[in-house]
Each structure stands twice: as structure tokens, then as C-alpha cells.
Scaffold this motif. Sequence first.
Motif, PDB file in Angstrom:
ATOM      1  N   THR A 279      -3.497   4.926  16.170  1.00 24.37           N
ATOM      2  CA  THR A 279      -3.288   5.127  15.167  1.00 24.37           C
ATOM      3  C   THR A 279      -3.165   6.465  14.538  1.00 24.37           C
ATOM      4  N   ALA A 280      -4.036   7.592  14.949  1.00 21.31           N
ATOM      5  CA  ALA A 280      -4.040   8.789  15.022  1.00 21.31           C
ATOM      6  C   ALA A 280      -3.108   8.977  15.950  1.00 21.31           C
ATOM      7  N   GLY A 284      -0.825  11.876  15.460  1.00 19.38           N
ATOM      8  CA  GLY A 284      -0.471  13.614  15.990  1.00 19.38           C
ATOM      9  C   GLY A 284       0.086  13.694  16.759  1.00 19.38           C
ATOM     10  N   ALA A 302      -2.894  11.791  10.344  1.00 18.03           N
ATOM     11  CA  ALA A 302      -4.329  11.360  12.000  1.00 18.03           C
ATOM     12  C   ALA A 302      -5.619  11.536  11.229  1.00 18.03           C
TER      13      ALA A 302
END
Length: 585
Positions: A279-280, A284, A302
Amino acid sequence: DTPRNLFAAQDDDFKQLERLFEDFGSDDNDCVVVLEGDNIYSPQGAEAIRSIIAGIRAQRARDLGLISVQSVADIGLLPPEGASPEVFARQRQEALKHPLVAGQLLSRDGKMMLIFARIRSDYDVIKKVEPAVNEVRRITAEAVQGTGLRGSVTGIPTLRAEVIQSLRATQLNYTILGTAIAFIAGVLVFRRPTAVLIVSMPAFVSVFWTLGLLGLMGEKLNVVNSVMPSLILVIAFTDAVHLLVHIRKSRAEGMERLEAVQSAIRHLGLACMMTSFTTAIGFGSLMVARVQTVQGLGIDCAIGAMVGFVATLMLVPLLASTRLGDNLVLRKGEEQEPLAVRWMAHMLAISGRWPRTVALLGSVATVYCCYVAMGLKPDNRLTETLPTGSPSYQTMERCDEAFGGVLLVHTVVDWPEGTKIGSPELLALHQDLHNLYSGNELLGSKGQPLLVSPISYLNFLQAIPRGRIKLESLARVIAVYKDLPLVGPLTVPPAVLGRFIREDLRRSLVSIHIRDIGVQEYQPVFDKARIKLAELEQKHPGFKLRLTGTPVVASYKVREMIEDLASSLMLAGLIIFITMAIAFR
């Protein structure tokens, strides 16, 4: 805090906009007082106008950052106290024909008048803008009492103040709504107040930790990243549910509190880390965006995803290992699977019974949604974050109808060295620009003119009676302009003229009114205008013409934002695929 920072970028368009602000002042710090009524040119209307001007020039207003006011009084078209009805009627007719007033300060039907109150350019943070806007509203409300006129305030600073208020309320409402939904979901699945507490606490803590951390980093909330708290709430809540379901199942199988917690961490800790990590990565990937606000959104989310993972992996095991964990196990006689879980299980069983049918329908739906998505076009309006009942929103709509808009775009003219500001070449070029924006070459999709009422230093020259002087130089024109008895004591405030021409920089400005009807409608018109300006450069060698202004730059940046989101989505997909391939070999 500052609107133009939403689309700040290191490119030529944004640098031109910043230079425009340095040379001529910003185009986003004018509060617009709007007076409406049939009796604007009457003793009551004139008194209201004088009261507004005096209030904005008062010491209190200056202390709040209101530095200037521009109105028909600067043009000498405000009848003095005690003037006869004939004087009011005559000056009204003169105002409706005056190049600096008609379509600029007074609507063509004479029923709407604009007064511009300028806020200091360094008052760009909302905590300084709001008091100035509120002061203009107070002055206007007091001035129109008992006059039969309708007074309201709009303009970018006013809209900013209302947008911030709306965002604050929206963020609070969504947080409360998200909390309520999380609570209801927890009750449906776990049917225990303690279980709901354990599963919800990490999500709330994640939001506070993330906002606190970003605050310590000096990050600010804006209309783009204001969605972040809701996203973090959802991300942290899902991981907490996974962990608690496993802990609850282990306790039901006879494990002790600490043993069940250890089992959950051992079996799901890595999985939760991978979901948070990917997910980050997805957020990002927005770092490749050209617009700084989108980059900031990616970094903020993020950070929030990883903070949410840490909070969840700390708090769920911690709370479940205390006596609260004893209340997770259902008592004898209670149904182990809640109705919501069994209902979802039946729904999911459909794909097992008819796998090919579900796969086919899903594929068709996906292709259709992709087709629809490819046809979407980016759009943006200044008032889209305001409720339609907002006073500023409604006033802006009425101004759009009466004046063709109160927002401005600008054509910057750079002329070659040796050219005089009263030269025939410069005058001819400005006349060509006025003809371009007043003609039928730049129409919208419905055939209506969208760039209207151009104003430049040419309007000042057109206001001078013909035959009174020779246009040898603009400096000479302005020197004698204030002494010409056009309609009374006529003056040209230097601050007003300085917003249209700078002889020291060999630059001038042609400003055009536009409506707040969205990027999608205006961007093709802006593209046509740039082509026409290039043709005028060929016609007038040595002159440089640039279309700029906050609405112009914002329109192109909105498109870039959408393109950046699409490209970052593909990049995120690639990186996540590689990450998962390494993790699962």
C-alpha cells in the motif's frame, strides 16, 4: 493554505505565473464586493458605496491587511453628496459607456456593481485571510442596511475561507461517519463491545499519530490530502480485523490470551506487513508526479500506511493480551458465526457454483468499466468544494452571468527595447488583442464567448476625449488625464495603472474575464488562444505574448495531475508485482 501551491511545479507555466505576480501583483487576493439593485445610482446607493470605501480604508481594515479599494469613485463616476437626480441619471449613463467601468465595474444593465478590496500579498495563510474577509463582509452588510440594495462578497479570498471551513466540516463529518461505520461493522462481526474497542482503537490512533507526525514535519492539509485521515482509518481497520479474527478463533480453540496473540503475530504479522508495504508503495509511486501537491499526497499516505501497520501490530496484540481478551470468546449457546458472516459466505459460494459464468460476467464488466474510464476527462472548478447554498457560490454565479465572470486570465506582452509605451506598434498590438478577445474566434463548445471584457492600458486611453491631446507617450497622457473634465474630477490611481503596464520592465497586461465553469470547457479555448497569440507574434515581430493567470495554469495542472495519477498507478502495479513475486517466489 495558499491556492497556487496546490499546482506548484518546476516548469515554465508556473514560473511565468510567479513572475506575473511579482510584476503586476497576484490575481487571487481581491475580495469582490457585489452590490445589486435597481437603485445603485441613487443617493442611497452612493452613500452605501462611500461607506464601503471608507470602511475598507479605515485603520482597522488596514490592520487586517486590506490595503486598497477600487471602485467607480476612482474614475470620477460617483456623484457627490447632495447631487440632483439629473446628475445621478447622467453619470449612470456615462458609466454604462465608460471603457473602464462598463462590463468591468458595472454590469451592462446597470443593476450590479463591483468594488474590489485588495488584501496584502503576504497575507496568504488562511488565518490572516479569514479576518480580512470577515471585515469586508461586516462593512458591506452595515453599508447596505436600509438602502434597498443587496450586498454580498465573493472573490478568491472569500471562496478560500469558505472552502477551508467546508473542508474542516467535511473532514470532521467523514471521520465521525467512518467511526460509526467501523463500529457497526465491528458489532456485526464480533458482537462484543470489547472486541469493537480492540479493533477500532488502532485505526483511531493511526490517524492521530500520522497527523501528529506530519505536523511535526511541517506538512499542511489541503484539498488534495484532506482525504488522508479517512484512508488511514480504513487501512488500519482492515489489518486489525484480520488479527482479531485469528485471535478470537484461537481463543475459541482453547488457547490462552498470550498464546493466541503470539499465534496471530506469527501467522499474520508478515502478511499485514506485506499489505501495508505494498500500500505504501502504491502511494509512494505518486513521487513521479510533476505537481508537488500530488507528490505530497503520495508521501503523506505512504507514511500513514506504515504508521497504521505499526499501530495495529502494537495495539491489537497488546489489548487482546489483557483481561479484555477474555471477553472475545462467545459464551456457550451463542451462535459462533454471526448472520452477516453467514450471509457473505452464501454470496461468495455463488462463484463456486457457477465459476465460468461469474468469470465471464466479471470480465465483461471490467472491460466496460475500462472503456468508460478511458473516456473520463479531468475537470475542476473553483467552487466545486463549496455547497451550492454557499453565499459566495451563489454570488459568483450571478457575477458570471452579469460580467462574464469575475475570475481573470491574462495575456502578458513583452515588447522590444526602444519601443515607447505610446508607440503606434504597441497600441496596434493591444488593439489586436482586444479584437481577439472581443470577437468570435474563441468560442466555447456551445458557441458562446468564454473570454470576455478585455481590459488593458488601452481602456485608459479610450476614456480620454478625442482631440484633447496627442498620444506621444503614455506618461504624458496620464500626466494630463487627471485634469480632463470628462465627467468631473477624473483621476487615474497609480496602483490601478500599475496593474496593466510597467514601462521599466517593458511589459504590459491584457486581462480577460472568465466564468467558473470548469477546466474541461476552458482548456480547448486556452489552447486556441495560445495558437492565436503565436500568430500575432508573427504579425508583430519582436513582441512576445504569453497566456497565463491562476485559472490558466490550474487548468493545465489539473490535467497533469490526472495523467500523473494514471502513470503512478501503472508504476505501482509493476513495483507491487515485483515485490510480491520476490516474497512468494
